[in-house]
Design a protein around this motif. Structure first.
Motif, PDB file in Angstrom:
ATOM      1  N   LEU A   1      -5.792 -10.573  -8.959  1.00 46.57           N
ATOM      2  CA  LEU A   1      -4.799  -9.541  -9.049  1.00 46.57           C
ATOM      3  C   LEU A   1      -4.518  -8.647  -7.969  1.00 46.57           C
ATOM      4  O   LEU A   1      -3.584  -8.218  -7.497  1.00 46.57           O
ATOM      5  CB  LEU A   1      -5.037  -8.901 -10.216  1.00 46.57           C
ATOM      6  CG  LEU A   1      -5.087  -9.418 -11.884  1.00 46.57           C
ATOM      7  CD1 LEU A   1      -5.309  -8.506 -12.741  1.00 46.57           C
ATOM      8  CD2 LEU A   1      -3.698 -10.001 -12.194  1.00 46.57           C
ATOM      9  N   ALA A   2      -5.623  -8.565  -7.079  1.00 51.23           N
ATOM     10  CA  ALA A   2      -5.870  -7.725  -5.925  1.00 51.23           C
ATOM     11  C   ALA A   2      -4.982  -8.326  -4.863  1.00 51.23           C
ATOM     12  O   ALA A   2      -4.500  -7.646  -3.883  1.00 51.23           O
ATOM     13  CB  ALA A   2      -7.146  -7.484  -5.473  1.00 51.23           C
ATOM     14  N   ASP A   3      -4.694  -9.494  -4.798  1.00 55.24           N
ATOM     15  CA  ASP A   3      -3.884 -10.492  -3.842  1.00 55.24           C
ATOM     16  C   ASP A   3      -2.406 -10.429  -4.044  1.00 55.24           C
ATOM     17  O   ASP A   3      -1.617 -10.934  -3.246  1.00 55.24           O
ATOM     18  CB  ASP A   3      -4.604 -11.808  -3.716  1.00 55.24           C
ATOM     19  CG  ASP A   3      -5.966 -12.019  -3.386  1.00 55.24           C
ATOM     20  OD1 ASP A   3      -6.268 -11.160  -2.414  1.00 55.24           O
ATOM     21  OD2 ASP A   3      -6.564 -12.596  -4.181  1.00 55.24           O
ATOM     22  N   VAL A   4      -2.057  -9.853  -4.949  1.00 58.84           N
ATOM     23  CA  VAL A   4      -0.767  -9.880  -5.499  1.00 58.84           C
ATOM     24  C   VAL A   4       0.174  -8.997  -4.674  1.00 58.84           C
ATOM     25  O   VAL A   4      -0.104  -7.794  -4.666  1.00 58.84           O
ATOM     26  CB  VAL A   4      -0.479  -9.446  -7.149  1.00 58.84           C
ATOM     27  CG1 VAL A   4       1.317  -9.335  -7.322  1.00 58.84           C
ATOM     28  CG2 VAL A   4      -0.916 -10.578  -7.997  1.00 58.84           C
ATOM     29  N   VAL A   5       1.383  -9.549  -4.176  1.00 58.40           N
ATOM     30  CA  VAL A   5       2.078  -8.593  -3.178  1.00 58.40           C
ATOM     31  C   VAL A   5       3.355  -7.973  -4.003  1.00 58.40           C
ATOM     32  O   VAL A   5       3.562  -6.888  -3.789  1.00 58.40           O
ATOM     33  CB  VAL A   5       2.606  -9.519  -2.096  1.00 58.40           C
ATOM     34  CG1 VAL A   5       3.750  -8.773  -1.296  1.00 58.40           C
ATOM     35  CG2 VAL A   5       1.536 -10.177  -1.258  1.00 58.40           C
ATOM     36  N   GLN A   6       3.722  -8.819  -5.027  1.00 56.92           N
ATOM     37  CA  GLN A   6       4.956  -8.467  -5.613  1.00 56.92           C
ATOM     38  C   GLN A   6       4.809  -9.053  -7.363  1.00 56.92           C
ATOM     39  O   GLN A   6       4.677 -10.115  -7.265  1.00 56.92           O
ATOM     40  CB  GLN A   6       6.267  -8.797  -5.258  1.00 56.92           C
ATOM     41  CG  GLN A   6       7.783  -8.441  -5.912  1.00 56.92           C
ATOM     42  CD  GLN A   6       8.683  -8.680  -5.162  1.00 56.92           C
ATOM     43  OE1 GLN A   6       8.783  -8.958  -4.124  1.00 56.92           O
ATOM     44  NE2 GLN A   6       9.809  -8.200  -6.087  1.00 56.92           N
ATOM     45  N   TRP A   7       5.122  -7.980  -8.237  1.00 61.99           N
ATOM     46  CA  TRP A   7       4.987  -8.444  -9.489  1.00 61.99           C
ATOM     47  C   TRP A   7       6.538  -8.182 -10.093  1.00 61.99           C
ATOM     48  O   TRP A   7       7.259  -7.294  -9.517  1.00 61.99           O
ATOM     49  CB  TRP A   7       4.436  -7.339 -10.372  1.00 61.99           C
ATOM     50  CG  TRP A   7       2.920  -7.503 -10.285  1.00 61.99           C
ATOM     51  CD1 TRP A   7       1.959  -6.697  -9.500  1.00 61.99           C
ATOM     52  CD2 TRP A   7       2.164  -8.073 -10.877  1.00 61.99           C
ATOM     53  NE1 TRP A   7       0.690  -7.118  -9.680  1.00 61.99           N
ATOM     54  CE2 TRP A   7       0.714  -7.865 -10.396  1.00 61.99           C
ATOM     55  CE3 TRP A   7       2.204  -9.284 -11.881  1.00 61.99           C
ATOM     56  CZ2 TRP A   7      -0.551  -8.662 -11.141  1.00 61.99           C
ATOM     57  CZ3 TRP A   7       1.133 -10.184 -12.233  1.00 61.99           C
ATOM     58  CH2 TRP A   7      -0.101  -9.813 -12.111  1.00 61.99           C
ATOM     59  N   THR A   8       7.067  -8.964 -10.936  1.00 64.05           N
ATOM     60  CA  THR A   8       8.184  -8.906 -11.560  1.00 64.05           C
ATOM     61  C   THR A   8       7.662  -8.937 -13.045  1.00 64.05           C
ATOM     62  O   THR A   8       6.897  -9.809 -13.713  1.00 64.05           O
ATOM     63  CB  THR A   8       9.109 -10.042 -11.410  1.00 64.05           C
ATOM     64  OG1 THR A   8       9.540 -10.016  -9.905  1.00 64.05           O
ATOM     65  CG2 THR A   8      10.410  -9.801 -12.283  1.00 64.05           C
TER      66      THR A   8
END
Length: 136
Positions: free
Chosen positions: A71-78
């Motif tokens: 989860l820490a590597d996520v750049v963008q969530w939709t």
């Protein structure tokens, strides 16, 4: 070089999201397809948005881990919510996990008439990036 998440002057500053992300050359991009609050058999876990939201993020974690990401590597969530869902309860359940990597990621959220999984009240997808140094 690490992924940079920016909150430029002149835009609202939020602990929940950043406005811009810069992914350095050589990073590996990981795309997470839509995840819902379903168990391993595909059954919706509950009619409660908070319970679905927690399971949705658990499923996102498992899927990202399969690609060597977190989860820490996520750049963008939709994040998609079904109309009428209790957004406070949903965000309360997922907010601590959306921004686990220091500076918060980019977040786009929308309310929709329905999702592809009958009974699902929330769906998340994401784009993550692994710096070149962490990819073999």
């Amino acid at each position: 070089m690490d992924i940079q998440r920016l909150q430029p002057a002149g835009l609202v500053v939020s602990p929940a999201f950043s406005h811009v992300a810069i992914v350095p050359p050589g990073a590996t991009t990981v795309y997470l397809g839509g995840q819902n609050g379903v168990d391993e058999s595909g059954a919706v876990v509950s009619g409660d948005i908070a319970e679905q939201a927690v399971r949705t993020m658990d499923n996102a974690s498992v899927a990202l881990a399969a690609a060597g990401a977190s989860l820490a590597d996520v750049v963008q969530w939709t994040v998609l919510f079904v109309e009428g869902a209790d957004l406070r309860a949903a965000y309360g359940a997922i907010a601590p996990r959306l921004a686990t990597g220091g500076a918060p990621p980019l977040v786009t959220a929308a309310t929709v008439a329905g999702l592809g999984v009958p009974g699902a009240l929330i769906e998340v997808s994401a784009i993550a990036a692994l710096p070149a140094s962490s990819v073999e």
